[in-house]
Design a protein around this motif. Structure first.
Motif, PDB file in Angstrom:
ATOM      1  N   PHE A 165      -2.943   3.981 -11.561  1.00 13.26           N
ATOM      2  CA  PHE A 165      -1.581   4.231 -12.028  1.00 13.26           C
ATOM      3  C   PHE A 165      -1.637   4.810 -13.438  1.00 13.26           C
ATOM      4  N   GLU A 186       0.529   6.161  -3.226  1.00  5.91           N
ATOM      5  CA  GLU A 186      -0.259   5.953  -2.018  1.00  5.91           C
ATOM      6  C   GLU A 186      -1.645   5.449  -2.405  1.00  5.91           C
ATOM      7  N   ALA A 187      -2.378   4.970  -1.430  1.00  9.68           N
ATOM      8  CA  ALA A 187      -3.693   4.380  -1.679  1.00  9.68           C
ATOM      9  C   ALA A 187      -4.803   5.419  -1.531  1.00  9.68           C
ATOM     10  N   THR A 188      -5.901   5.151  -2.224  1.00  7.66           N
ATOM     11  CA  THR A 188      -7.167   5.847  -2.006  1.00  7.66           C
ATOM     12  C   THR A 188      -8.016   4.958  -1.112  1.00  7.66           C
ATOM     13  N   GLN A 193       1.455   9.606  -6.338  1.00  6.76           N
ATOM     14  CA  GLN A 193       1.059   8.459  -7.145  1.00  6.76           C
ATOM     15  C   GLN A 193       1.202   7.158  -6.370  1.00  6.76           C
ATOM     16  N   THR A 195      -7.378  -2.440  -7.318  1.00  5.82           N
ATOM     17  CA  THR A 195      -8.286  -2.257  -6.195  1.00  5.82           C
ATOM     18  C   THR A 195      -8.440  -3.568  -5.428  1.00  5.82           C
ATOM     19  N   GLY A 247       0.800  -1.217   0.000  1.00  5.46           N
ATOM     20  CA  GLY A 247       0.000   0.000   0.000  1.00  5.46           C
ATOM     21  C   GLY A 247       0.828   1.260   0.000  1.00  5.46           C
ATOM     22  N   GLY A 266       1.705   2.741  -4.266  1.00  3.47           N
ATOM     23  CA  GLY A 266       0.367   2.604  -4.799  1.00  3.47           C
ATOM     24  C   GLY A 266      -0.209   1.340  -4.180  1.00  3.47           C
ATOM     25  N   VAL A 267      -1.264   0.834  -4.730  1.00  3.11           N
ATOM     26  CA  VAL A 267      -1.830  -0.434  -4.260  1.00  3.11           C
ATOM     27  C   VAL A 267      -1.396  -1.519  -5.231  1.00  3.11           C
ATOM     28  N   CYS A 289      -5.970   2.264  -6.309  1.00  4.90           N
ATOM     29  CA  CYS A 289      -4.948   3.169  -6.842  1.00  4.90           C
ATOM     30  C   CYS A 289      -4.996   3.148  -8.364  1.00  4.90           C
ATOM     31  N   ILE A 335      -7.421  13.433  -2.572  1.00  6.56           N
ATOM     32  CA  ILE A 335      -6.795  12.112  -2.645  1.00  6.56           C
ATOM     33  C   ILE A 335      -5.345  12.305  -2.220  1.00  6.56           C
ATOM     34  N   TRP A 355     -15.101   2.082  -7.652  1.00  7.72           N
ATOM     35  CA  TRP A 355     -14.065   1.528  -8.532  1.00  7.72           C
ATOM     36  C   TRP A 355     -14.635   1.240  -9.922  1.00  7.72           C
TER      37      TRP A 355
END
Length: 421
Positions: free
Chosen positions: A354, A394-396, A392, A346, A204, A207-208, A352, A388, A328
């Motif tokens: 990308f 990091e997670a949402t 780039q 997700t 996480g 990004g995820v 995330c 958010i 999503w």
């Protein structure tokens, strides 16, 4: 007064955690004055729909009434005792009862402290020094774990940190996430020297990035066969993917697990736990030193209990997953409508986008994303009143306070921000 410029006179970079400074997206950070439910409000009372959720802890949204009441009531009895309390016992029982791999747990004050302590225990238990981590996985800022790390270190292009002695960092070996062969190679090259493998079961902090099918189970089996402890860093995924975290979600039996964020309900907290015979290495039962003045702080314990009472209720994760999937799916539909083939990872209430084509299953693939394009997208969302993570990598996060109206608005804003690119 420009609060950011004033802050920079007294706080390094004007912030108390690097990624907050908007360094990778440009502009000045938004200073928040208050928050409630799915919304945050800046110092000018401008409203934003928030998907940072304090970087993951606020699965119940901001200022949840039950959590706030629990903290207020606890504070009336005193903010810190430096002595055992019933609250810390209740939270420990709650965690152990829900996390299948945990027999015992020790409360600390942050995810960094939890990971640092778990690794110390693993080294003591195995009587070995080296650990294996994965490139792009972030496990806090303790020495030795800032080797090819994610999160702020990745955001600012510093895969390792000055100030970490080479003699210390040499005991940290780096494998490729989702590549078991890279782990096997390191173990073979360091035969009999590896104490533990530590992994974010869902990465996480680049990004995820999701584990490939079978990767975690195969890693578990390999570690058991080699006499190496497996440590799950569930500071982000703990209680977010399921009541038992990623261990339950992926049916993997880690030897040690670290947690934070959600188990404190928005207050500073961390925890590490695992098999009884390992945890009994910790003082005062065993010889491994780990202590903390504010560990088990009654305010954090009260907030954590109030949070987990709701999060562990039947149907909570199912409802949150359904809510998240609406968002999503709407975002995926937007990408199709605009004929862009961005990678979009997700899982449950984590996601995330990308800015690259093709899959993202590793650090190398994540870092090939177009960060300039992400920065423009970030500001496009911010202009429409949506926060958010300003990175780039990091997670949402979705909370249970995000309403259908919030999600519908977010999908429209997402479309507009992508279209403007």
């Amino acid at each position: 007064m420009n609060l950011f410029e004033e802050s920079k006179k007294y706080i390094p970079g004007g912030v108390n955690s690097p990624v907050r400074a908007f360094g990778s997206v440009g502009g000045d950070p938004v200073f928040i004055k208050r928050a409630h439910g799915s919304k945050v409000y800046d110092i000018n009372d401008k409203e934003y729909l928030d998907y940072i959720c304090s970087w993951g802890p606020l699965i119940l949204g901001h200022a949840d009434e039950d959590v706030v009441n629990a903290v207020v009531n606890a504070a009336k009895n005193g903010t810190s005792f430096g002595a055992p309390t019933e609250l810390e016992l209740k939270l420990a029982k709650k965690v152990v009862e829900n996390v299948p791999s945990m027999d015992m747990v020790r409360m600390v004050n942050s995810g960094t402290e939890a990971v640092m302590s778990a690794i110390r225990v693993a080294r003591a238990y195995t009587e070995k020094d080296k650990i294996i981590k994965f490139e792009g996985c972030y496990h806090g800022h303790s020495d030795g774990l800032l080797v090819k790390a994610g999160s702020a270190a990745l955001t600012f292009g510093q895969p390792s940190s000055p100030g970490v002695p080479d003699d210390y960092a040499k005991n940290t070996l780096v494998a490729e996430y989702n590549n078991l062969d890279s782990v096997k190679k390191l173990v073979e090259e360091n035969k009999g020297e590896v104490a533990a493998v530590i992994v974010e079961p869902v990465a996480g902090n680049m990004g995820v990035v999701l584990p490939k099918d079978g990767f975690l189970k195969d890693l578990e089996e390999f570690c058991k066969n080699e006499g190496i402890l497996l440590i799950f860093d569930e500071v982000i995924t703990g209680f977010r993917l399921a009541p038992g975290g990623a261990g339950e979600y992926f049916d993997v039996d880690a030897d040690l697990t670290t947690m934070g964020k959600i188990i404190g309900g928005g207050l500073p907290v961390g925890a590490y736990g695992g098999k009884k015979e390992i945890m009994e290495m910790v003082s005062p039962t065993g010889p491994v030193t780990q202590a903390g003045t504010l560990s088990g702080n009654p305010l954090a314990m009260a907030a954590g209990l109030a949070t987990l009472d709701k999060v562990c209720a039947p149907g909570f994760h199912k409802n949150l997953a359904e809510k998240s999937e609406k968002l999503w799916q709407g975002m995926r539909d937007n990408c199709r409508r605009l004929n862009v083939n961005y990678a979009f990872n997700t899982i449950e209430s984590m996601g995330c986008l990308f800015f690259k084509e093709g899959e993202v299953t590793s650090f190398k693939e994540a870092t090939s994303s177009d960060t300039d394009k992400f920065a423009k997208f970030f500001h496009g969302m911010l202009k429409q009143g949506i926060t958010i993570a300003p990175s780039q990598f990091e997670a949402t996060f979705v909370s249970d306070k995000h309403s259908d109206e919030d999600i519908e608005y977010t999908i429209k804003a997402h479309y507009n921000a992508l279209k403007d690119l």
